[in-house]
Motif scaffolding. Sequence first.
Motif: not given
Ligand code: F6R
Length: 366
Positions: A104-106, A57-60, A156, A246, A109, A158, A243
């Motif tokens: 995913s960063q976190s 999702c998103g940046t990932s 927030v 956002e 998600t 990424s 970016k």
């Molecule tokens: C944008 C941002 C979000 C995350 C998205 C996925 O700057 O941070 O678009 O990239 O919510 O989050 P993760 O990578 O944690 O799954």
Amino acid sequence: ELGQYRHYMQKEIFEQPAALSNTLEMLGTTHSVQPGLFGASAEPVLRAARQVLILACGTSYHAGLTARYWLEAIAGLPCSVEVASEYRYRDSVADPATLVVTLSQSGETADTLAALQHAKLLGMRHTLCICNVPESSLVRENALRFITRAGPEIGVASTKAFTTQLAALYLLTLTLAKLRGRLTPANEGKGLSALRHLPVAVGKVLELEPHIRVWAERFAMKQNALFLGRGRHYPIAMEGALKLKEITYIHAEAYPAGELKHGPLALVDQDMPVIAVAPNDALLEKLKSNLQEVRARGGELFVFADADSEMSASDGLHILRLPEHYGQLSALLHTIPLQLLAYHVALVRGTDVDKPRNLAKSVTVE
Ligand code: F6R
């Protein structure tokens, strides 16, 4: 905790050289890629992959879109990249010989976790994740994993998580290419040294900050912006637009530059700044003619070129050059000025950089 920085986002942008060198530390000084970096059982699984499906999702998701260009060009593997929240609800056709890669960063998600479950239910058993949090739910769900070592990301928006994901995806591409007999020892060595040199190269790009601050002043009062890129730099344009919207609340959209004349060119006038990601690659000449279309309609152009791009500034055409041309990984380097641009525009507009309205750092609900 912020030290010399005003915001976490700024700190995290400037931490990217360290985040990359920590992430790539396990490479040591080797001249050959090691499938074991993705897990003890990785080699037979990676060797057997006939295609790659990336879910995020998103940046990932933008990191996944960038990686598709590498996986197809370097490893010769068909690759599809899907927004997790769409994939999980689509009746798609599954091939068990697919390597499913979640990003995913976190690692928390909800949509990405659910998309992975959906892929498994469809019979795709070979899964790998690239994640920044080792003890996360996503990492527990995957036998194969690569942990990026960006360190905690608090802003927030990424930033360092994205560039470390790209480095991990490039390493995965080299590994798959080697297992498929598509990487000469010379190219393997070159690929690894390009990765190792990234922290230095990113450090040099960060030195452009004072110039970007000047551009940000010109931008700050705009209501809309268009981002253009071609090839592997199109997902980078998408990330730049995300970016900007956002954290500055300026409406921004990204287009592959060739699509301009199929609609969005109608939007261009002197109030529409156009940001172009324009490193010197095979598509530069095509991109230049797209940019002329913008100039002819009075649109002001802000172009991120590189040392080798043959372009010169003129009225309404501003150029900033990245210090070196970086081949396949130039997509990673070109992300940095777009992060800085969004950050500095937000400063001028006085928005809450680290906690943009309506957004949460980790989206654990559908
Ligand atoms: C944008 C941002 C979000 C995350 C998205 C996925 O700057 O941070 O678009 O990239 O919510 O989050 P993760 O990578 O944690 O799954």
